[in-house]
Motif scaffolding. Sequence first.
Motif, PDB file in Angstrom:
ATOM      1  N   GLN A 157       0.853  -1.191   0.000  1.00  0.00           N
ATOM      2  CA  GLN A 157       0.000   0.000   0.000  1.00  0.00           C
ATOM      3  C   GLN A 157       0.885   1.236   0.000  1.00  0.00           C
ATOM      4  O   GLN A 157       1.676   1.453   0.916  1.00  0.00           O
ATOM      5  N   LYS A 159       1.189   5.656  -1.076  1.00  0.00           N
ATOM      6  CA  LYS A 159       0.368   6.865  -1.067  1.00  0.00           C
ATOM      7  C   LYS A 159      -0.495   6.965  -2.323  1.00  0.00           C
ATOM      8  O   LYS A 159      -1.559   7.581  -2.319  1.00  0.00           O
ATOM      9  N   HIS A 194       4.605   6.538   9.054  1.00  0.00           N
ATOM     10  CA  HIS A 194       3.212   6.766   8.644  1.00  0.00           C
ATOM     11  C   HIS A 194       2.195   6.326   9.698  1.00  0.00           C
ATOM     12  O   HIS A 194       0.991   6.359   9.437  1.00  0.00           O
ATOM     13  N   GLU A 196      -0.311   6.818  12.403  1.00  0.00           N
ATOM     14  CA  GLU A 196      -1.094   7.961  12.873  1.00  0.00           C
ATOM     15  C   GLU A 196      -1.249   7.907  14.389  1.00  0.00           C
ATOM     16  O   GLU A 196      -1.038   8.894  15.085  1.00  0.00           O
ATOM     17  N   ARG A 202      -3.439  -1.875  18.475  1.00  0.00           N
ATOM     18  CA  ARG A 202      -3.639  -1.760  17.044  1.00  0.00           C
ATOM     19  C   ARG A 202      -2.974  -0.492  16.523  1.00  0.00           C
ATOM     20  O   ARG A 202      -2.965   0.539  17.201  1.00  0.00           O
ATOM     21  N   ILE A 204      -2.849   2.366  13.515  1.00  0.00           N
ATOM     22  CA  ILE A 204      -3.735   2.952  12.507  1.00  0.00           C
ATOM     23  C   ILE A 204      -2.881   3.723  11.512  1.00  0.00           C
ATOM     24  O   ILE A 204      -2.125   4.630  11.878  1.00  0.00           O
ATOM     25  N   GLU A 206      -3.543   5.484   7.699  1.00  0.00           N
ATOM     26  CA  GLU A 206      -4.468   5.822   6.608  1.00  0.00           C
ATOM     27  C   GLU A 206      -5.802   5.080   6.733  1.00  0.00           C
ATOM     28  O   GLU A 206      -6.332   4.551   5.749  1.00  0.00           O
ATOM     29  N   GLY A 207      -6.322   5.003   7.948  1.00  0.00           N
ATOM     30  CA  GLY A 207      -7.614   4.368   8.175  1.00  0.00           C
ATOM     31  C   GLY A 207      -7.576   2.854   8.282  1.00  0.00           C
ATOM     32  O   GLY A 207      -8.598   2.226   8.561  1.00  0.00           O
ATOM     33  N   GLU A 208      -6.420   2.247   8.070  1.00  0.00           N
ATOM     34  CA  GLU A 208      -6.267   0.792   8.186  1.00  0.00           C
ATOM     35  C   GLU A 208      -5.891   0.432   9.616  1.00  0.00           C
ATOM     36  O   GLU A 208      -4.923   0.956  10.173  1.00  0.00           O
ATOM     37  N   TYR A 209      -6.678  -0.454  10.232  1.00  0.00           N
ATOM     38  CA  TYR A 209      -6.392  -0.918  11.587  1.00  0.00           C
ATOM     39  C   TYR A 209      -5.572  -2.204  11.496  1.00  0.00           C
ATOM     40  O   TYR A 209      -6.042  -3.218  10.978  1.00  0.00           O
TER      41      TYR A 209
END
Length: 227
Positions: A157, A159, A194, A196, A202, A204, A206-209
């Motif tokens: 994954q 950007k 990257h 967050e 967990r 996080i 870019e919204g992926e857990y």
Amino acid sequence: MTCIIIDDEPLAVDLLESHASKIEDLKVIGAFNNPLEALKILREKSVDLLFLDIQMPEITGVEFKKIINPDIKVIFTTAYSDYALESYDLDVVDYLLKPISFQRFLQAVEKVQNRNPKPITEEESDYCFVKTEYRHQKLFFSDILYLKGLSDYVSIQTKEGKVLTLQKMKEFEQSLPKSKFIRVHKSYIIALEHIEFIERNRIIIEGEYISIGATYKDTFWKKVENK
């Protein structure tokens, strides 16, 4: 990467040559129906890979593998599954059952290319090349968010979106810069820059857990807390 094809069935040789012609960095320098005729070129030229049939009248592929330079990588091709176990004892890269599809052929070639990956360090480069489909995709380390291991391939994954490759997670774990990337789960390698936030074991991005696996928990937290 140079290769030779040995198979006593002319149609099988034609199919393998056709498959090989579709891979840009694979060059066939010889194709033989008689394995004994191939010995000369194996002695005279540098050969990286051998596609070798097992059931042949003059000498079997297993016997042939034992007499050639052990540095030459071998992929067995056969219509029979009986020799699968013995092939692994001989350190054969892969074992292809006929009829051989191009996808399966490509997977076998990828195994050869990635068997001894060259480690990439930050001092050497800030990018890497990833084999995807018929090309090598240049990826900057700073653009990679995480890698997700799936059944037969790895999804990277970035950007800009996803890049799929047949390379293995273990190979990426060994070659990616250790200061920038860390494995946190059997199915995930993440880019530290990257992250967050971290919540309830967990990560996080870019919204992926992404769950932190028990095996990797201690190493991950040491890395995070020492930064």
